[in-house]
Write a protein that holds these residues in place. Structure first.
Motif, PDB file in Angstrom:
ATOM      1  N   HIS A 129     -52.213 -52.799 -17.630  1.00 60.28           N
ATOM      2  CA  HIS A 129     -51.868 -51.560 -17.169  1.00 60.28           C
ATOM      3  C   HIS A 129     -52.424 -50.578 -17.146  1.00 60.28           C
ATOM      4  CE1 HIS A 129     -47.245 -53.124 -17.916  1.00 60.28           C
ATOM      5  NE2 HIS A 129     -47.983 -53.802 -16.835  1.00 60.28           N
ATOM      6  N   ASP A 130     -52.766 -49.538 -16.087  1.00 57.42           N
ATOM      7  CA  ASP A 130     -53.799 -48.533 -16.184  1.00 57.42           C
ATOM      8  C   ASP A 130     -53.451 -47.446 -17.174  1.00 57.42           C
ATOM      9  OD1 ASP A 130     -55.449 -49.624 -14.248  1.00 57.42           O
ATOM     10  OD2 ASP A 130     -54.673 -48.674 -12.763  1.00 57.42           O
ATOM     11  N   GLU A 131     -52.150 -47.300 -17.376  1.00 48.08           N
ATOM     12  CA  GLU A 131     -51.828 -46.007 -18.294  1.00 48.08           C
ATOM     13  C   GLU A 131     -51.888 -46.368 -19.559  1.00 48.08           C
ATOM     14  OE1 GLU A 131     -48.211 -47.806 -16.997  1.00 48.08           O
ATOM     15  OE2 GLU A 131     -49.854 -47.841 -15.661  1.00 48.08           O
ATOM     16  N   ALA A 132     -51.654 -47.670 -19.884  1.00 50.70           N
ATOM     17  CA  ALA A 132     -51.906 -48.345 -21.270  1.00 50.70           C
ATOM     18  C   ALA A 132     -53.532 -48.382 -21.563  1.00 50.70           C
ATOM     19  CB  ALA A 132     -51.368 -49.826 -21.365  1.00 50.70           C
ATOM     20  N   LEU A 133     -54.323 -48.804 -20.726  1.00 46.55           N
ATOM     21  CA  LEU A 133     -55.655 -48.721 -20.697  1.00 46.55           C
ATOM     22  C   LEU A 133     -56.171 -47.445 -21.146  1.00 46.55           C
ATOM     23  CD1 LEU A 133     -56.597 -51.361 -18.187  1.00 46.55           C
ATOM     24  CD2 LEU A 133     -56.773 -51.599 -20.628  1.00 46.55           C
ATOM     25  N   ALA A 134     -55.764 -46.357 -20.328  1.00 49.64           N
ATOM     26  CA  ALA A 134     -55.942 -45.140 -20.497  1.00 49.64           C
ATOM     27  C   ALA A 134     -55.716 -44.743 -22.011  1.00 49.64           C
ATOM     28  CB  ALA A 134     -55.603 -44.161 -19.414  1.00 49.64           C
ATOM     29  N   PHE A 135     -54.536 -44.991 -22.310  1.00 49.17           N
ATOM     30  CA  PHE A 135     -53.989 -44.599 -23.771  1.00 49.17           C
ATOM     31  C   PHE A 135     -55.041 -45.037 -24.688  1.00 49.17           C
ATOM     32  CE2 PHE A 135     -51.687 -46.373 -27.433  1.00 49.17           C
ATOM     33  CZ  PHE A 135     -51.426 -45.049 -28.059  1.00 49.17           C
ATOM     34  N   LEU A 136     -55.344 -46.328 -24.345  1.00 47.99           N
ATOM     35  CA  LEU A 136     -56.080 -47.079 -25.519  1.00 47.99           C
ATOM     36  C   LEU A 136     -57.641 -46.444 -25.328  1.00 47.99           C
ATOM     37  CD1 LEU A 136     -55.049 -50.566 -25.208  1.00 47.99           C
ATOM     38  CD2 LEU A 136     -54.493 -49.082 -27.252  1.00 47.99           C
ATOM     39  N   GLY A 137     -58.033 -45.577 -24.460  1.00 45.83           N
ATOM     40  CA  GLY A 137     -59.372 -45.139 -24.310  1.00 45.83           C
ATOM     41  C   GLY A 137     -60.414 -46.063 -23.725  1.00 45.83           C
ATOM     42  N   ARG A 138     -59.816 -46.716 -23.018  1.00 46.66           N
ATOM     43  CA  ARG A 138     -60.871 -47.907 -22.511  1.00 46.66           C
ATOM     44  C   ARG A 138     -61.635 -47.304 -21.262  1.00 46.66           C
ATOM     45  NH1 ARG A 138     -62.046 -51.973 -25.862  1.00 46.66           N
ATOM     46  NH2 ARG A 138     -62.470 -53.317 -24.129  1.00 46.66           N
ATOM     47  N   ASN A 139     -62.831 -48.043 -20.959  1.00 48.63           N
ATOM     48  CA  ASN A 139     -63.548 -47.508 -19.785  1.00 48.63           C
ATOM     49  C   ASN A 139     -63.481 -48.406 -18.728  1.00 48.63           C
ATOM     50  OD1 ASN A 139     -65.088 -49.662 -20.874  1.00 48.63           O
ATOM     51  ND2 ASN A 139     -67.148 -48.444 -20.969  1.00 48.63           N
ATOM     52  N   HIS A 140     -62.284 -49.286 -18.760  1.00 45.95           N
ATOM     53  CA  HIS A 140     -62.055 -49.917 -17.567  1.00 45.95           C
ATOM     54  C   HIS A 140     -60.605 -49.748 -16.999  1.00 45.95           C
ATOM     55  CE1 HIS A 140     -60.616 -52.761 -20.817  1.00 45.95           C
ATOM     56  NE2 HIS A 140     -59.641 -53.162 -19.931  1.00 45.95           N
ATOM     57  N   ASP A 141     -60.410 -50.155 -15.787  1.00 47.21           N
ATOM     58  CA  ASP A 141     -58.931 -50.116 -15.371  1.00 47.21           C
ATOM     59  C   ASP A 141     -58.336 -51.561 -14.983  1.00 47.21           C
ATOM     60  OD1 ASP A 141     -60.017 -51.050 -12.856  1.00 47.21           O
ATOM     61  OD2 ASP A 141     -59.769 -48.947 -12.087  1.00 47.21           O
ATOM     62  N   ALA A 142     -57.144 -51.790 -14.680  1.00 44.88           N
ATOM     63  CA  ALA A 142     -56.740 -53.117 -14.469  1.00 44.88           C
ATOM     64  C   ALA A 142     -57.314 -53.900 -13.515  1.00 44.88           C
ATOM     65  CB  ALA A 142     -55.205 -53.093 -14.255  1.00 44.88           C
ATOM     66  N   GLY A 143     -57.553 -53.247 -12.451  1.00 44.41           N
ATOM     67  CA  GLY A 143     -58.286 -54.051 -11.421  1.00 44.41           C
ATOM     68  C   GLY A 143     -59.773 -54.535 -11.923  1.00 44.41           C
ATOM     69  N   GLN A 144     -60.510 -53.971 -12.610  1.00 44.17           N
ATOM     70  CA  GLN A 144     -61.748 -54.443 -13.058  1.00 44.17           C
ATOM     71  C   GLN A 144     -61.534 -55.201 -14.130  1.00 44.17           C
ATOM     72  OE1 GLN A 144     -65.020 -51.533 -14.398  1.00 44.17           O
ATOM     73  NE2 GLN A 144     -63.532 -50.024 -13.929  1.00 44.17           N
ATOM     74  N   ALA A 145     -60.468 -55.394 -14.781  1.00 46.53           N
ATOM     75  CA  ALA A 145     -59.845 -56.323 -15.675  1.00 46.53           C
ATOM     76  C   ALA A 145     -59.498 -57.750 -15.003  1.00 46.53           C
ATOM     77  CB  ALA A 145     -58.813 -56.029 -16.684  1.00 46.53           C
ATOM     78  N   ILE A 146     -59.013 -57.651 -13.918  1.00 42.81           N
ATOM     79  CA  ILE A 146     -58.718 -58.740 -13.159  1.00 42.81           C
ATOM     80  C   ILE A 146     -59.896 -59.426 -12.541  1.00 42.81           C
ATOM     81  CG2 ILE A 146     -57.373 -59.595 -11.142  1.00 42.81           C
ATOM     82  CD1 ILE A 146     -55.380 -57.436 -12.033  1.00 42.81           C
ATOM     83  N   ARG A 147     -60.709 -58.540 -11.894  1.00 41.61           N
ATOM     84  CA  ARG A 147     -62.212 -58.915 -11.544  1.00 41.61           C
ATOM     85  C   ARG A 147     -62.974 -59.786 -12.542  1.00 41.61           C
ATOM     86  NH1 ARG A 147     -61.636 -54.283  -8.698  1.00 41.61           N
ATOM     87  NH2 ARG A 147     -63.086 -53.041  -9.753  1.00 41.61           N
ATOM     88  N   ALA A 148     -62.975 -59.107 -13.697  1.00 39.40           N
ATOM     89  CA  ALA A 148     -64.032 -59.715 -14.668  1.00 39.40           C
ATOM     90  C   ALA A 148     -63.468 -61.059 -15.069  1.00 39.40           C
ATOM     91  CB  ALA A 148     -64.030 -58.796 -15.906  1.00 39.40           C
ATOM     92  N   ALA A 149     -62.177 -61.218 -15.188  1.00 39.13           N
ATOM     93  CA  ALA A 149     -61.698 -62.503 -15.557  1.00 39.13           C
ATOM     94  C   ALA A 149     -61.761 -63.701 -14.496  1.00 39.13           C
ATOM     95  CB  ALA A 149     -60.028 -62.393 -15.901  1.00 39.13           C
ATOM     96  N   GLU A 150     -61.600 -63.129 -13.333  1.00 40.27           N
ATOM     97  CA  GLU A 150     -62.096 -63.905 -12.046  1.00 40.27           C
ATOM     98  C   GLU A 150     -63.601 -64.504 -12.186  1.00 40.27           C
ATOM     99  OE1 GLU A 150     -60.511 -61.715  -8.746  1.00 40.27           O
ATOM    100  OE2 GLU A 150     -58.512 -62.582  -9.211  1.00 40.27           O
ATOM    101  N   LYS A 151     -64.323 -63.360 -12.365  1.00 42.61           N
ATOM    102  CA  LYS A 151     -65.653 -63.889 -12.513  1.00 42.61           C
ATOM    103  C   LYS A 151     -66.400 -64.653 -13.591  1.00 42.61           C
ATOM    104  CE  LYS A 151     -68.381 -60.355  -9.779  1.00 42.61           C
ATOM    105  NZ  LYS A 151     -68.676 -59.199  -9.691  1.00 42.61           N
ATOM    106  N   ALA A 152     -65.320 -64.368 -14.730  1.00 38.90           N
ATOM    107  CA  ALA A 152     -65.693 -65.147 -16.062  1.00 38.90           C
ATOM    108  C   ALA A 152     -65.360 -66.607 -15.816  1.00 38.90           C
ATOM    109  CB  ALA A 152     -65.091 -64.401 -17.250  1.00 38.90           C
TER     110      ALA A 152
END
Ligand SMILES: C[S@@+](CC[C@H](N)C(=O)[O-])C[C@H]1O[C@@H](n2cnc3c(N)ncnc32)[C@H](O)[C@@H]1O
Ligand code: SF4
Length: 380
Positions: A129-152
């Motif tokens: 969730h983008d809001e949760a990632l922002a709360f956690l101070g992360r430098n990625h969003d949900a879209g990047q997380a999904i793309r990275a998992a697919e590439k991995a």
């Protein structure tokens, strides 16, 4: 003569693009361009020095952890992995794990890390969730997380996902849905960690100033139960408190080295290790700051600044702390030095917290929820 125990190698890469507000690991913002290259060379030299201490061993795992080791040049990862393979005897199924943050830039380098010998990626998704990632101070969003998992999945044979739950306001229903979305990414291993407010972090200060309120213990327990239910239904076994695997082969061999009390070499700033020599378990601790670590390796060959034998009691206490975390528990013989009174074990069995089959002690599901209490009662 008993053969020397199998060996894991932990390499700590301490740099991060930015420091997350909940994290209290030994981490530093990448600043000076020359330092990471010098650190990679120092880590190889440290491994060479520590190989002289361990003697010949079967190498079952190399774990490049951090920090953010996916920010390192894959050529350095290749040198570190090659050094470990040269210095010890690699097992046929040697596990080589890299921790990665799911930014697009890091995902671009996955194929080069695979070519460097990495065969398992541990991806720090944290949330979908983008809001949760922002709360956690992360430098990625949900879209990047999904793309990275697919590439991995395309680049590595094995994939593990880290998630952080028990975020403020999170409900069991929303968490269940997020977990199912994570399962759909096709990883063989998922590590959902309950958000811990560590002393001295930005989140610690935020909580003290009333900027947010973490969920209470009951909500935390409900979210933990949801985790077990959703991942269990999806075919994941909770082989450790926060680690779930789709089948035995998908378990993290590296973490099992720690939890089973086997030996591991620690290299890199702040890394620690455990090496058995002549029947005695030695603890090694490396200096924390990258520049100090590099200087120490240059001066003494190895990166650790202390090298301490554990007493049989200390070694047994460690076995209780780590062994009760996993399903298989601990051998009674491993904790003989604690001289645990039989009535104390009987009480914990009666309370439904411990299972005891005369050879092994195991935490029951209820015991896993109160591991601190169990370990205090057994190891004090
Ligand atoms: C040391 S981090 C390294 C991985 C990578 N740098 C990242 O952040 O994705 C390993 C994992 O520990 C977990 N973690 C770190 N601090 C935590 C905290 N305070 N509470 C819960 N989980 C935490 C996160 O899930 C993270 O992926
Ligand atoms: S959670 Fe990961 S990226 Fe964030 S500071 Fe800690 S090690 Fe670095």
């Amino acid at each position: 003569m008993t053969p020397a125990p199998d060996l894991g190698v932990y390499v700590h890469w301490p740099y991060c693009a930015r420091i997350c507000p909940y994290c209290d690991f030994n981490v530093y913002r990448v600043r000076r361009a020359a330092e990471p290259a010098a650190l990679a060379r120092a880590i190889v030299a440290d491994l060479e020095a520590q190989a002289a201490l361990t003697g010949p061993r079967t190498l079952v795992s190399v774990f490049l952890g951090g920090g953010t080791p996916s920010l390192m040049d894959p050529a350095w990862a290749a040198e570190i992995v090659a050094a470990a393979r040269r210095l010890w005897t690699p097992a046929a199924d040697l596990e080589v794990t890299l921790e990665a943050n799911p930014t697009d830039a890091e995902a671009e380098a996955f194929a080069r890390f695979a070519a460097a010998g990495v065969n398992r990626l541990s991806l720090g998704l944290q949330s979908l969730h983008d809001e949760a990632l922002a709360f956690l101070g992360r430098n990625h969003d949900a879209g990047q997380a999904i793309r990275a998992a697919e590439k991995a999945r395309a680049a590595f044979p094995r994939l593990s996902l880290d998630l952080i739950y028990a975020r403020p306001g999170q409900t069991p229903a929303a968490w269940a849905e997020e977990l199912r979305a994570a399962v759909a990414l096709g990883a063989e291993h998922i590590s959902p960690y309950q958000l811990t407010i560590e002393g001295g972090t930005a989140f610690d200060r935020a909580v003290q100033h009333g900027r947010f309120v973490p969920p209470d213990a009951d909500t935390g327990a409900d979210l933990y139960d949801t985790t077990q239910e959703v991942l269990g239904a999806a075919g994941f076994e909770a082989y450790e408190v926060s680690n779930h695997a789709r089948g035995v082969a998908a378990r993290s061999r590296h973490n099992l080295v720690y939890w089973r009390g086997h030996d591991y070499v620690g290299a890199g700033p702040g890394a620690h290790g455990r090496i058995t020599q002549g029947g005695e378990r030695q603890a090694t601790y490396s200096v924390a700051k990258p520049a100090d670590y590099i200087a120490r390796v240059a001066a003494t060959g190895a990166g650790f600044d202390s090298h301490t034998p554990l007493t049989p009691r200390e070694a047994a206490e460690e076995r209780v702390l780590s062994g009760l975390r996993i399903l298989e528990g601990i051998g009674r013989d491993e904790v003989a030095a604690l001289q645990i009174p039989p009535e104390r074990i009987a009480d914990l069995v009666d309370l439904g917290l411990l299972a005891d089959d005369s050879k092994r002690l195991r935490a029951t599901p209820a015991g896993r929820l109160v591991l601190d209490r169990l370990t205090t009662e057994l190891a004090s």
